[in-house]
Design a protein around this motif. Structure first.
Motif, PDB file in Angstrom:
ATOM      1  N   UNK A 156       0.779  -1.226   0.000  1.00  0.00           N
ATOM      2  CA  UNK A 156       0.000   0.000   0.000  1.00  0.00           C
ATOM      3  C   UNK A 156       0.809   1.272   0.000  1.00  0.00           C
ATOM      4  N   UNK A 157       2.133   1.167   0.063  1.00  0.00           N
ATOM      5  CA  UNK A 157       2.970   2.358   0.015  1.00  0.00           C
ATOM      6  C   UNK A 157       3.280   2.728  -1.435  1.00  0.00           C
ATOM      7  N   UNK A 158       3.869   3.895  -1.622  1.00  0.00           N
ATOM      8  CA  UNK A 158       4.357   4.298  -2.939  1.00  0.00           C
ATOM      9  C   UNK A 158       5.837   4.628  -2.793  1.00  0.00           C
ATOM     10  N   UNK A 159       6.649   4.124  -3.724  1.00  0.00           N
ATOM     11  CA  UNK A 159       8.077   4.380  -3.679  1.00  0.00           C
ATOM     12  C   UNK A 159       8.738   3.613  -2.555  1.00  0.00           C
ATOM     13  N   UNK A 160       9.833   4.165  -2.064  1.00  0.00           N
ATOM     14  CA  UNK A 160      10.565   3.540  -0.962  1.00  0.00           C
ATOM     15  C   UNK A 160      11.177   4.632  -0.106  1.00  0.00           C
ATOM     16  N   UNK A 161      11.206   4.385   1.186  1.00  0.00           N
ATOM     17  CA  UNK A 161      11.809   5.352   2.106  1.00  0.00           C
ATOM     18  C   UNK A 161      13.323   5.352   1.939  1.00  0.00           C
ATOM     19  N   UNK A 162      13.919   6.504   2.064  1.00  0.00           N
ATOM     20  CA  UNK A 162      15.374   6.631   1.942  1.00  0.00           C
ATOM     21  C   UNK A 162      16.034   6.013   3.166  1.00  0.00           C
ATOM     22  N   UNK A 163      17.125   5.314   2.931  1.00  0.00           N
ATOM     23  CA  UNK A 163      17.883   4.717   4.029  1.00  0.00           C
ATOM     24  C   UNK A 163      19.369   4.969   3.817  1.00  0.00           C
ATOM     25  N   UNK A 164      20.194   4.549   4.764  1.00  0.00           N
ATOM     26  CA  UNK A 164      21.628   4.829   4.705  1.00  0.00           C
ATOM     27  C   UNK A 164      22.304   4.200   3.497  1.00  0.00           C
ATOM     28  N   UNK A 165      21.757   3.070   3.043  1.00  0.00           N
ATOM     29  CA  UNK A 165      22.375   2.401   1.897  1.00  0.00           C
ATOM     30  C   UNK A 165      21.743   2.797   0.563  1.00  0.00           C
ATOM     31  N   UNK A 166      20.973   3.891   0.553  1.00  0.00           N
ATOM     32  CA  UNK A 166      20.324   4.335  -0.684  1.00  0.00           C
ATOM     33  C   UNK A 166      21.233   5.175  -1.568  1.00  0.00           C
ATOM     34  N   UNK A 167      22.342   5.679  -1.005  1.00  0.00           N
ATOM     35  CA  UNK A 167      23.227   6.553  -1.776  1.00  0.00           C
ATOM     36  C   UNK A 167      23.730   5.847  -3.027  1.00  0.00           C
ATOM     37  N   UNK A 168      23.663   6.565  -4.125  1.00  0.00           N
ATOM     38  CA  UNK A 168      24.157   6.036  -5.386  1.00  0.00           C
ATOM     39  C   UNK A 168      23.178   5.162  -6.125  1.00  0.00           C
ATOM     40  N   UNK A 169      22.017   4.915  -5.554  1.00  0.00           N
ATOM     41  CA  UNK A 169      21.006   4.074  -6.192  1.00  0.00           C
ATOM     42  C   UNK A 169      19.902   4.937  -6.800  1.00  0.00           C
ATOM     43  N   UNK A 170      19.279   4.410  -7.847  1.00  0.00           N
ATOM     44  CA  UNK A 170      18.134   5.104  -8.437  1.00  0.00           C
ATOM     45  C   UNK A 170      16.881   4.710  -7.662  1.00  0.00           C
ATOM     46  N   UNK A 171      16.096   5.660  -7.201  1.00  0.00           N
ATOM     47  CA  UNK A 171      14.898   5.335  -6.419  1.00  0.00           C
ATOM     48  C   UNK A 171      13.809   4.727  -7.302  1.00  0.00           C
ATOM     49  N   UNK A 172      12.956   3.847  -6.742  1.00  0.00           N
ATOM     50  CA  UNK A 172      11.835   3.317  -7.513  1.00  0.00           C
ATOM     51  C   UNK A 172      10.815   4.404  -7.852  1.00  0.00           C
ATOM     52  N   UNK A 173      10.818   5.462  -7.061  1.00  0.00           N
ATOM     53  CA  UNK A 173       9.949   6.617  -7.329  1.00  0.00           C
ATOM     54  C   UNK A 173      10.721   7.854  -6.893  1.00  0.00           C
TER      55      UNK A 173
END
Length: 348
Positions: free
Chosen positions: A275-292
């Motif tokens: 039921x969420x949209x996208x993904x919450x940012x976390x410490x290991x998100x750097x350098x990755x393309x977000x799903x939204x």
């Protein structure tokens, strides 16, 4: 609730226009069903002078803790019905008819042909076609009268339900188009949907976005819930209702500038299975393309970009008679300003 009577706003067929402007029974509701100018409240039918008000009742169901935030916009050219016919008891119909008749015949400014036309119409409901407004059959039926959709009362189409009121026995389908049914109630409820304000979460925060670094867009499922409005009518032996439900299904983002890359490229972010949209940012998100999300390619300078998030809501309805169906999807958009800064390099 307030009531406003406007000269010439009541319509009927088959008599002089001046007199018809005051004939009851084909009068239109001039009231906001939300009551007192606020949408989404409760309405019960009433009579104020010569004005007939709709008996349709709207009961909104917003998510907990949310408040209404604006109009719901269909993504097509579809619009709910401009007017409909609903039942009125014999006693109510008589009260409004007599008030209209008195206001015309006792008004020195009214021409003689208007008074004559009103007298002829009164005779229809008291002598020739009906006897004393069918009061002796009050528990066996109702007069069906034309009523405006309060959301379209300035639309010329809202004056098209102009047939003279007809007596309809209980349980008999009214011989008029746009007679109130669960489907008509569902359509009337469509414009009563109050979509709560929906602000997406950005990471980094709107004032800390950097050029060429991805911004993650996220929406929590706890705030992303269906909105419902139940429209009901209980009058003249008729008891019907319909619940119209808007369900959020997707999010579309616009960067506010062409100097940006959307993720995904279409800007359309689907709802996750939880039921969420996208993904919450976390410490290991750097350098990755977000799903939204999106990546700004140029700074906003001394100003800001306007990020727009448009949520699409699919609409369906269920009626008290077991029928159901779909109504056109709609969108509700929110904007927020974002400041995009250049990454500052330190020279040693």
């Amino acid at each position: 609730m307030h009531s406003v009577r406007r000269s010439g706003r009541w319509l009927t067929a088959g008599a002089t226009a001046t007199a018809l402007a005051l004939i009851p029974g084909t009068a239109f509701a001039e009231k906001d069903p939300g009551g007192g100018g606020t949408r989404g409240g409760n309405t019960s039918g009433s009579i104020n002078g010569n004005t007939i008000t709709s008996k349709v009742r709207f009961d909104p169901q917003l998510p907990a803790g949310k408040t209404q935030s604006g109009d719901f916009h269909a993504t097509s050219n579809w619009t709910p019905p401009a007017c409909w016919y609903e039942p009125m008891s014999a006693a109510e119909f008589k009260a409004v008819s007599e008030a209209s008749y008195t206001s015309v015949v006792n008004d020195p400014a009214q021409p003689s042909y208007a008074k004559s036309s009103m007298a002829e119409l009164k005779k229809i409901y008291t002598e020739t076609k009906y006897k004393d407004y069918n009061l002796d059959q009050a528990d066996k039926g109702a007069f069906w009268v034309g009523v405006q959709n309060p959301n379209r009362k300035d639309d010329l189409a809202s004056f098209s339900c102009s047939d003279l009121p007809e007596w309809v026995p209980n349980g008999t389908p009214p011989p008029v188009r746009n007679a109130i049914t669960p489907e008509v109630l569902a359509q009337a409820a469509y414009n009563q949907l109050d979509i709560p304000t929906t602000t997406v979460t950005l990471a980094p925060k709107p004032e800390n976005i950097k050029v060429n670094l991805a911004t993650w867009v996220y929406h929590d499922r706890a705030e992303f819930k269906p909105v419902k409005v139940t429209a009901s009518l209980s009058a003249g032996g008729t008891n019907i209702s319909a619940t119209t439900t808007a369900r959020p299904v997707s999010l579309h983002i616009k960067a506010g500038t062409s100097d940006a890359q959307l993720h995904p490229g279409s800007g359309d972010c689907a709802i996750n299975t939880d039921g969420t949209i996208g993904a919450a940012y976390s410490a290991d998100s750097d350098g990755k393309a977000p799903p939204c999300g999106l990546t700004y390619l140029r700074s906003s300078g001394n100003g800001s970009y306007t990020l727009e998030a448009s949520i699409t809501w699919e609409v369906s309805w269920t009626g008290s008679n077991g029928q159901d169906g779909n109504l056109p999807s709609g969108t509700f958009s929110t904007t927020q300003n974002v400041i995009v800064q250049e990454i500052q390099a330190v020279n040693r």
